[in-house]
Design an enzyme around this catalytic site. Structure first.
Site, short mmCIF file in Angstrom:
data_model
loop_
_atom_site.label_atom_id
_atom_site.label_comp_id
_atom_site.label_asym_id
_atom_site.label_seq_id
_atom_site.Cartn_x
_atom_site.Cartn_y
_atom_site.Cartn_z
N ARG A 113 0.83 -1.20 0.00
CA ARG A 113 0.00 0.00 0.00
C ARG A 113 0.86 1.25 0.00
O ARG A 113 1.85 1.32 0.73
CB ARG A 113 -0.95 0.00 1.20
N ARG A 128 2.00 1.72 10.35
CA ARG A 128 1.60 2.04 8.98
C ARG A 128 2.79 1.88 8.05
O ARG A 128 3.70 2.71 8.06
CB ARG A 128 1.03 3.47 8.91
N GLU A 200 -6.60 0.40 14.81
CA GLU A 200 -7.29 -0.63 14.05
C GLU A 200 -6.38 -1.84 13.80
O GLU A 200 -5.23 -1.68 13.36
CB GLU A 200 -7.78 -0.08 12.71
#
Length: 289
Positions: A113, A128, A200
């Site tokens: 990503r 991340r 999350e």
């Protein structure tokens, strides 16, 4: 973990895992995979590259300034952001029999990503990153069964995270926070002391027939219908429903374990369910120089 060397070799938001870090990744995947196989999921490994047309049919945007998808220049291929896309594509343009449903699949894959637009403290460390390993559940079922399977996926995630001893909450996401494919989505957030908030770690989505219509995943009902002439005939083809849920997103699970299971002497207590998958180790301790 080695972020500095990874930054030199690959750039920011990449990392090396070594020693117990690497073993912890494999332990998480192998433990969760064994649990899901017991529940009737068929295990897969998937390609890292996927055609951009399949990405679009699954409801993701492979192009554009804010895309999360890496594209391979000069081709129609992209790096997959989730195994959900590959598992949906597996049954693209197929007509299934009703007896084949439900299909319960689980795939181990590498996910890529761009994290375009991401900023803040969560962009540092493992939270991340541009590449990570993930274990993804995927279900293809009849329309009348999709809500039941959504609840089953949520229940499985809840059992997995409870077995690890994580402190987490489940959020029923509002419509304005749903992506294009999802009819309904639940997010799982675990407490992360390093962020001083919940982060999350997973989600579970019911996409109903959004993806199946675009991918042309249909099934033929078993029961005949009565035609206007009074004769029996074949029931028309129906679009299946698709659902997906993350069993293990490795980096964020590692963050949750390291930050919540650290002892007063700095060692990390390995969750009991993972210890058999780490050669019986109970602790991660600092190594002497």
């Amino acid at each position: 973990m080695d972020f500095e060397a990874a930054a030199e070799v690959s750039g920011t938001k990449f990392y090396y895992l070594k020693n117990e870090g690497m073993l912890l990744e494999l332990a998480l995947v192998n433990w969760a995979l064994s649990e899901l196989v017991k529940r009737g999921f068929v295990p897969y490994s998937t390609p890292d590259l996927v055609r951009s047309s399949v990405i679009e049919k699954c409801g993701f945007q492979p192009r554009g300034s804010n895309t999360q998808v890496y594209s391979v220049e000069g081709t129609d291929l992209c790096l997959a952001g989730t195994a959900e896309i590959l598992l949906g594509g597996l049954y693209m343009d197929q007509i299934l029999s009703e007896k084949q449903l439900p299909l319960k699949l689980v795939a181990f894959s590498h996910c890529f990503r761009t994290e375009a637009g991401a900023a803040g403290s969560a962009t540092r460390g493992l939270y991340r990153v541009h590449q990570f390993s993930k274990l993804e559940m995927f279900v293809i079922c009849k329309p009348e069964d999709s809500e039941r399977f959504h609840e089953e996926l949520i229940s499985i995630e809840e059992e997995l995270f409870s077995s690890l001893g994580l402190h987490f909450k489940i959020l029923d996401m509002p419509t304005e926070d749903l992506g294009a494919p999802a009819y309904r989505k639940y997010d799982f957030e675990a407490w992360m002391p390093g962020l001083d908030r919940y982060g999350e770690i997973s989600s579970a989505s019911n996409c109903t027939d959004y993806q199946s219509r675009r991918l042309s995943i249909r099934y033929r009902p078993t029961d005949d219908i009565i035609l206007p002439t009074g004769k029996k005939g074949k029931a028309p083809l129906q679009f299946a429903h698709t659902l997906n849920a993350t069993a293990v997103a490795v980096p964020r699970m590692i963050v949750s374990i390291l930050e919540n299971f650290q002892q007063s002497d700095g060692s990390i207590l390995i969750p009991k369910v993972l210890q058999p998958y780490m050669s019986g180790r109970e602790l991660i301790c600092r190594k002497s120089n």
